[in-house]
Design a protein around this motif. Structure first.
Motif, PDB file in Angstrom:
ATOM      1  N   ARG A  76       9.910   4.478   1.394  1.00  0.00           N
ATOM      2  CA  ARG A  76       9.222   3.825   2.382  1.00  0.00           C
ATOM      3  C   ARG A  76       7.808   4.070   2.190  1.00  0.00           C
ATOM      4  O   ARG A  76       7.145   4.973   1.802  1.00  0.00           O
ATOM      5  N   SER A  77       7.339   3.127   2.587  1.00  0.00           N
ATOM      6  CA  SER A  77       5.810   3.127   3.021  1.00  0.00           C
ATOM      7  C   SER A  77       5.496   2.739   4.651  1.00  0.00           C
ATOM      8  O   SER A  77       6.542   2.362   5.360  1.00  0.00           O
ATOM      9  N   ARG A  78       4.365   2.607   5.087  1.00  0.00           N
ATOM     10  CA  ARG A  78       4.005   2.340   6.261  1.00  0.00           C
ATOM     11  C   ARG A  78       4.637   0.673   6.483  1.00  0.00           C
ATOM     12  O   ARG A  78       4.849   0.342   7.685  1.00  0.00           O
ATOM     13  N   TYR A  79       4.618   0.006   5.352  1.00  0.00           N
ATOM     14  CA  TYR A  79       4.762  -1.476   5.518  1.00  0.00           C
ATOM     15  C   TYR A  79       5.999  -2.084   5.337  1.00  0.00           C
ATOM     16  O   TYR A  79       6.478  -3.078   5.529  1.00  0.00           O
ATOM     17  N   CYS A  80       6.880  -1.189   4.438  1.00  0.00           N
ATOM     18  CA  CYS A  80       8.167  -1.585   3.962  1.00  0.00           C
ATOM     19  C   CYS A  80       9.140  -0.413   3.759  1.00  0.00           C
ATOM     20  O   CYS A  80       8.760   0.746   3.281  1.00  0.00           O
ATOM     21  N   VAL A  81      10.387  -0.757   3.384  1.00  0.00           N
ATOM     22  CA  VAL A  81      11.246   0.119   2.844  1.00  0.00           C
ATOM     23  C   VAL A  81      11.976  -0.731   1.573  1.00  0.00           C
ATOM     24  O   VAL A  81      12.377  -1.905   1.763  1.00  0.00           O
ATOM     25  N   LEU A  82      12.196   0.251   0.701  1.00  0.00           N
ATOM     26  CA  LEU A  82      12.802  -0.155  -0.590  1.00  0.00           C
ATOM     27  C   LEU A  82      14.004   0.392  -0.861  1.00  0.00           C
ATOM     28  O   LEU A  82      14.126   1.719  -0.710  1.00  0.00           O
ATOM     29  N   ASP A  83      15.067  -0.084  -0.949  1.00  0.00           N
ATOM     30  CA  ASP A  83      16.358   0.522  -1.392  1.00  0.00           C
ATOM     31  C   ASP A  83      16.796   0.336  -2.962  1.00  0.00           C
ATOM     32  O   ASP A  83      16.653  -0.848  -3.240  1.00  0.00           O
ATOM     33  N   ALA A  84      16.938   1.133  -3.628  1.00  0.00           N
ATOM     34  CA  ALA A  84      17.523   1.074  -4.880  1.00  0.00           C
ATOM     35  C   ALA A  84      18.920   1.731  -5.218  1.00  0.00           C
ATOM     36  O   ALA A  84      19.048   2.877  -4.457  1.00  0.00           O
ATOM     37  N   TYR A  85      19.903   1.196  -5.704  1.00  0.00           N
ATOM     38  CA  TYR A  85      21.228   1.451  -5.817  1.00  0.00           C
ATOM     39  C   TYR A  85      21.517   1.540  -7.153  1.00  0.00           C
ATOM     40  O   TYR A  85      21.338   0.762  -8.238  1.00  0.00           O
TER      41      TYR A  85
END
Length: 124
Positions: A76-85
């Motif tokens: 995460r950053s303040r601006y977005c969420v990243l999911d990696a599978y």
């Protein structure tokens, strides 16, 4: 001035004016020996990365969840969420690697993955 002298003067003046005019510039060819390389490569596709490569690239995940044979890592950053599978190879042996990733805003709306990765890297 006589007509005969004028006839000689006109070509001389036209040559003088032509010499003073600026010639059109032709673009210089780009040098193939020089290449512009960014100080840090922007990676927009995480597919194929291992968990340790993700951590070195994005920092520690804020969440790790085991899902059967797979692993979900969230950054995460303040601006977005990243999911990696990450899943193991089809053979069942070997390192788990990213097979899918997605990025979203904190509100849940999809967002540009490359921009999200850049933001996460900046906060790492």
């Amino acid at each position: 001035m006589h007509v005969h002298q004028m006839r000689r003067l006109v070509p001389a003046l036209s040559l003088f004016v032509a010499a003073c005019a600026t010639a059109p510039r032709t673009p210089e060819p780009a040098s193939t020996s020089q290449s512009i390389t960014p100080s840090r490569e922007i990676r927009s596709n995480l597919i194929g990365m291992t968990a340790s490569e993700l951590v070195s690239h994005l920092g520690n995940p804020v969440l790790q969840v085991r899902e059967g044979p797979g692993l979900k890592m969230q950054f995460r950053s303040r601006y977005c969420v990243l999911d990696a599978y990450l899943y193991p190879p089809e053979s069942g042996t070997g390192l788990t690697r990213v097979s899918h990733s997605d990025a979203r805003l904190p509100s849940g709306q999809d967002t540009d993955q490359a921009a999200c990765i850049s933001q996460i890297e900046a906060t790492k």
